[in-house]
Scaffold this active site. Sequence first.
Site, mmCIF file in Angstrom:
data_model
loop_
_atom_site.group_PDB
_atom_site.id
_atom_site.type_symbol
_atom_site.label_atom_id
_atom_site.label_comp_id
_atom_site.label_asym_id
_atom_site.label_seq_id
_atom_site.Cartn_x
_atom_site.Cartn_y
_atom_site.Cartn_z
ATOM 1 N N GLU A 1 -13.565 27.025 -24.223
ATOM 2 C CA GLU A 1 -13.392 25.446 -24.170
ATOM 3 C C GLU A 1 -12.302 25.208 -24.990
ATOM 4 O OE1 GLU A 1 -17.754 23.775 -22.897
ATOM 5 O OE2 GLU A 1 -17.275 23.906 -25.102
ATOM 6 N N CYS A 2 -11.384 24.302 -24.586
ATOM 7 C CA CYS A 2 -10.501 23.620 -25.739
ATOM 8 C C CYS A 2 -9.827 24.769 -26.181
ATOM 9 C CB CYS A 2 -11.116 22.470 -26.404
ATOM 10 S SG CYS A 2 -9.909 21.467 -27.115
#
Length: 436
Positions: free
Chosen positions: A327-328
Amino acid sequence: MPAGLVISAPASGVGKTTLTLALARAWRNRGLNVQCFKSGPDYIDPAFHAAATGRASVNVDSWAMDRGTIAHLVGRGTDADVVLAEGSMGLFDGVAARGVSGTGATADIAEMLGWPVLLVIDPSGQAQTAAAIAAGLRDYRAGVRLAGVVLNRVASPRHEDLVRRALNDAGIAVFGALPRHAEISLPKRHLGLVQAEEQAEIGKLIDEAARFVAEHVDLDAVLRSAASWSPQPAASGINVTPPGQRIALARDAAFSFIYPHMLEAWRAAGAEISTFSPLADEAPDASADVCWLPGGYPELHAGTIAANARFRSGLRAFADTRPVHGECGGYMVLGTALTDADGIRHEMTGLLGLETSFAKRRMRLGYRLAALAAPMPGHQVGARLRGHEFHYSTIIAQPDTPLAVVHDATGAVIAETGSHRGHATGTFFHLIAEDR
């Protein structure tokens, strides 16, 4: 029976977090059990709440969560004496289009729970106008009740007197006024506050904030203004499927942004979580069946990550046979390369073709609704995932197959689709919930 209160303000940067931490610690010092929550998608503040109260804090979000989920999460405050929900941005600030149960505004949570709002107002550069702002917020939405005001950063006794008189004339209670006090300022960086776990002196800072606030704010009056709250049993829990039975979770200063309620939901569903540190050159647990790399600050540690051969080779070997999701910041590390703010290009793990750069920073911020075009750990094709994106990286290349069709809160399609290749998947948004 717990007493519930929402702490909000006309805007960001006024002092909501500092006041929340100070009140929580001051009441805890008096022997009260205090439970905090964070309204909205900010994933940094809950760790500060936990440091102040000794109890885990979670996010509640009206755009991404239904009422049942919010009720389930808030139910952890049943055994507390005081429950504080810290708002985000200004009291009524949300997105233009309604989400699951609201627009993401703090006012949604205040109305939903029936808790009055304690406003933090910074009257710098004004006097009587501060009362006009407070009165406007009080009257803007019928279902939201104002408990009163704490003034922050007042310039002088004369300044305080002018503002107090105007607020009294408007029928608004003033619980206290805080002079400027640099010693209780929380350090910041480009994604907001520096994380609690990175600050060795966080306990002393919160203690000083509690002492300072107790000296200038009528804590008893604030407590009396809170609403007696009898939580209703939640009809449903959190709609989250764990990504696997045994989850290897990257966890250190570079990988720390994951919503606390997600980890709790995974464990509640029977999943086991083992942590490892890429910064310490550790590889994921070989007995795990899925690896998850949360967001964080990989751009501040890109050289270390690039040099840690054991981590990189171990993650690649894991991904040969089992799913890995990022994520990210975790997504960036799954990519080919990351260029830091100084323009230095660092090789990442190469599980995906993504290449990102911080040399030319551009803020990407907002809620995301993703319809999966391919499966990712815990979620099948067609699943509708709600999350939040906040980063300053620029995409140089994103050559792999898109993972999802992603919309912002207005319904506009965005370019940050995430991607997948082999067993690796990644998204720029942080997952909050799946639509039921």
